[in-house]
Design a protein around this motif. Structure first.
Motif, PDB file in Angstrom:
ATOM      1  N   LEU A 113      42.004  32.626  27.221  1.00 14.90           N
ATOM      2  CA  LEU A 113      43.100  33.209  26.458  1.00 14.90           C
ATOM      3  C   LEU A 113      42.995  34.736  26.431  1.00 14.90           C
ATOM      4  CD1 LEU A 113      45.576  32.891  24.615  1.00 14.90           C
ATOM      5  CD2 LEU A 113      43.979  32.624  22.705  1.00 14.90           C
ATOM      6  N   GLY A 114      41.782  35.241  26.251  1.00 12.48           N
ATOM      7  CA  GLY A 114      41.569  36.685  26.205  1.00 12.48           C
ATOM      8  C   GLY A 114      41.957  37.365  27.506  1.00 12.48           C
ATOM      9  N   PHE A 115      41.485  36.821  28.617  1.00 13.21           N
ATOM     10  CA  PHE A 115      41.851  37.406  29.909  1.00 13.21           C
ATOM     11  C   PHE A 115      43.353  37.268  30.159  1.00 13.21           C
ATOM     12  CE2 PHE A 115      37.282  36.675  31.243  1.00 13.21           C
ATOM     13  CZ  PHE A 115      36.965  38.014  31.255  1.00 13.21           C
ATOM     14  N   GLY A 116      43.933  36.168  29.711  1.00 10.09           N
ATOM     15  CA  GLY A 116      45.380  35.991  29.867  1.00 10.09           C
ATOM     16  C   GLY A 116      46.173  37.019  29.072  1.00 10.09           C
ATOM     17  N   LEU A 117      45.739  37.306  27.857  1.00 10.30           N
ATOM     18  CA  LEU A 117      46.431  38.302  27.028  1.00 10.30           C
ATOM     19  C   LEU A 117      46.307  39.710  27.618  1.00 10.30           C
ATOM     20  CD1 LEU A 117      45.497  37.048  23.457  1.00 10.30           C
ATOM     21  CD2 LEU A 117      47.784  37.113  24.466  1.00 10.30           C
ATOM     22  N   ILE A 118      45.130  40.026  28.124  1.00  3.92           N
ATOM     23  CA  ILE A 118      44.953  41.334  28.750  1.00  3.92           C
ATOM     24  C   ILE A 118      45.845  41.453  29.989  1.00  3.92           C
ATOM     25  CG2 ILE A 118      43.292  42.809  29.977  1.00  3.92           C
ATOM     26  CD1 ILE A 118      41.167  41.721  27.967  1.00  3.92           C
ATOM     27  N   THR A 119      45.926  40.396  30.768  1.00  6.16           N
ATOM     28  CA  THR A 119      46.801  40.392  31.937  1.00  6.16           C
ATOM     29  C   THR A 119      48.265  40.472  31.512  1.00  6.16           C
ATOM     30  OG1 THR A 119      45.165  39.086  33.145  1.00  6.16           O
ATOM     31  CG2 THR A 119      47.399  39.136  34.048  1.00  6.16           C
ATOM     32  N   ALA A 120      48.604  39.814  30.413  1.00  2.00           N
ATOM     33  CA  ALA A 120      49.982  39.878  29.904  1.00  2.00           C
ATOM     34  C   ALA A 120      50.364  41.290  29.496  1.00  2.00           C
ATOM     35  CB  ALA A 120      50.158  38.916  28.734  1.00  2.00           C
ATOM     36  N   SER A 121      49.388  42.078  29.064  1.00  2.00           N
ATOM     37  CA  SER A 121      49.703  43.459  28.691  1.00  2.00           C
ATOM     38  C   SER A 121      50.187  44.251  29.900  1.00  2.00           C
ATOM     39  CB  SER A 121      48.500  44.141  28.044  1.00  2.00           C
ATOM     40  OG  SER A 121      47.515  44.468  29.007  1.00  2.00           O
ATOM     41  N   ILE A 122      49.631  43.956  31.060  1.00  2.00           N
ATOM     42  CA  ILE A 122      50.068  44.631  32.288  1.00  2.00           C
ATOM     43  C   ILE A 122      51.468  44.169  32.661  1.00  2.00           C
ATOM     44  CG2 ILE A 122      49.578  44.895  34.761  1.00  2.00           C
ATOM     45  CD1 ILE A 122      47.708  46.412  32.798  1.00  2.00           C
ATOM     46  N   VAL A 123      51.732  42.884  32.501  1.00  2.00           N
ATOM     47  CA  VAL A 123      53.073  42.362  32.794  1.00  2.00           C
ATOM     48  C   VAL A 123      54.094  42.992  31.855  1.00  2.00           C
ATOM     49  CG1 VAL A 123      54.498  40.278  32.814  1.00  2.00           C
ATOM     50  CG2 VAL A 123      52.168  40.206  33.734  1.00  2.00           C
ATOM     51  N   PHE A 141      46.749  43.424  37.629  1.00  2.00           N
ATOM     52  CA  PHE A 141      47.343  42.092  37.473  1.00  2.00           C
ATOM     53  C   PHE A 141      46.606  41.060  38.320  1.00  2.00           C
ATOM     54  CE2 PHE A 141      50.323  38.828  38.915  1.00  2.00           C
ATOM     55  CZ  PHE A 141      50.624  38.231  37.700  1.00  2.00           C
ATOM     56  N   VAL A 142      46.314  41.404  39.572  1.00  2.00           N
ATOM     57  CA  VAL A 142      45.620  40.473  40.463  1.00  2.00           C
ATOM     58  C   VAL A 142      44.213  40.177  39.941  1.00  2.00           C
ATOM     59  CG1 VAL A 142      44.629  40.232  42.792  1.00  2.00           C
ATOM     60  CG2 VAL A 142      46.988  40.999  42.510  1.00  2.00           C
ATOM     61  N   LEU A 143      43.482  41.214  39.547  1.00  2.00           N
ATOM     62  CA  LEU A 143      42.132  41.006  39.027  1.00  2.00           C
ATOM     63  C   LEU A 143      42.147  40.233  37.702  1.00  2.00           C
ATOM     64  CD1 LEU A 143      40.530  44.470  39.824  1.00  2.00           C
ATOM     65  CD2 LEU A 143      40.060  42.283  40.941  1.00  2.00           C
ATOM     66  N   GLY A 144      43.070  40.575  36.820  1.00  2.00           N
ATOM     67  CA  GLY A 144      43.183  39.855  35.553  1.00  2.00           C
ATOM     68  C   GLY A 144      43.555  38.398  35.749  1.00  2.00           C
ATOM     69  N   SER A 145      44.468  38.150  36.674  1.00  2.00           N
ATOM     70  CA  SER A 145      44.854  36.767  36.972  1.00  2.00           C
ATOM     71  C   SER A 145      43.684  35.987  37.551  1.00  2.00           C
ATOM     72  CB  SER A 145      46.027  36.742  37.958  1.00  2.00           C
ATOM     73  OG  SER A 145      47.159  37.343  37.383  1.00  2.00           O
ATOM     74  N   ALA A 146      42.919  36.626  38.438  1.00  2.00           N
ATOM     75  CA  ALA A 146      41.758  35.958  39.028  1.00  2.00           C
ATOM     76  C   ALA A 146      40.730  35.616  37.948  1.00  2.00           C
ATOM     77  CB  ALA A 146      41.135  36.849  40.104  1.00  2.00           C
ATOM     78  N   LEU A 147      40.474  36.547  37.036  1.00  2.00           N
ATOM     79  CA  LEU A 147      39.530  36.275  35.942  1.00  2.00           C
ATOM     80  C   LEU A 147      40.038  35.166  35.030  1.00  2.00           C
ATOM     81  CD1 LEU A 147      38.377  39.874  34.997  1.00  2.00           C
ATOM     82  CD2 LEU A 147      36.945  38.030  35.889  1.00  2.00           C
ATOM     83  N   THR A 148      41.333  35.146  34.785  1.00  2.00           N
ATOM     84  CA  THR A 148      41.907  34.093  33.946  1.00  2.00           C
ATOM     85  C   THR A 148      41.743  32.731  34.604  1.00  2.00           C
ATOM     86  OG1 THR A 148      43.520  35.670  33.070  1.00  2.00           O
ATOM     87  CG2 THR A 148      44.009  33.338  32.761  1.00  2.00           C
TER      88      THR A 148
END
Length: 99
Positions: free
Chosen positions: A44-54, A17-24
């Motif tokens: 949007l892509g990085f946000g969606l991938i991070t949303a999958s973790i959420v 989540f932290v890494l995905g949020s940073a990339l977003t």
């Protein structure tokens, strides 16, 4: 031993989540700075991938609590997570194609 597995689950999801949020955030800042349309899709892509973790973290508390998830619930969780990841990767691929 279940406590160890639960903590590994929490720590690994928190790390992603932290890494995905940073990339977003980095992608968003780059998009704002360079004003390139394709970077919107990267964000949007990085946000969606991070949303999958959420999604996984919000949907799977039954694993650590007293209510065990059924096979159907686990399949639904994995399906939702996979679809979000696939959509995120598709956005990133589209962004690269537009570059």
């Amino acid at each position: 031993m279940p406590n160890t597995a639960l903590w590994m689950f929490i720590v690994s999801n928190l790390l992603v989540f932290v890494l995905g949020s940073a990339l977003t955030v980095l992608s968003y800042r780059a998009q704002r700075r360079l004003e390139r349309e394709n970077l919107r899709y990267t964000t949007l892509g990085f946000g969606l991938i991070t949303a999958s973790i959420v999604t996984e973290a919000l949907y799977a508390p039954g694993i650590g609590g007293g209510d065990w998830l059924t096979t159907g619930h686990l399949l639904m969780l994995y399906t939702m997570e996979s679809l979000l990841i696939a959509a995120g990767l598709a956005c990133i691929a589209y962004s690269l194609l537009k570059y």
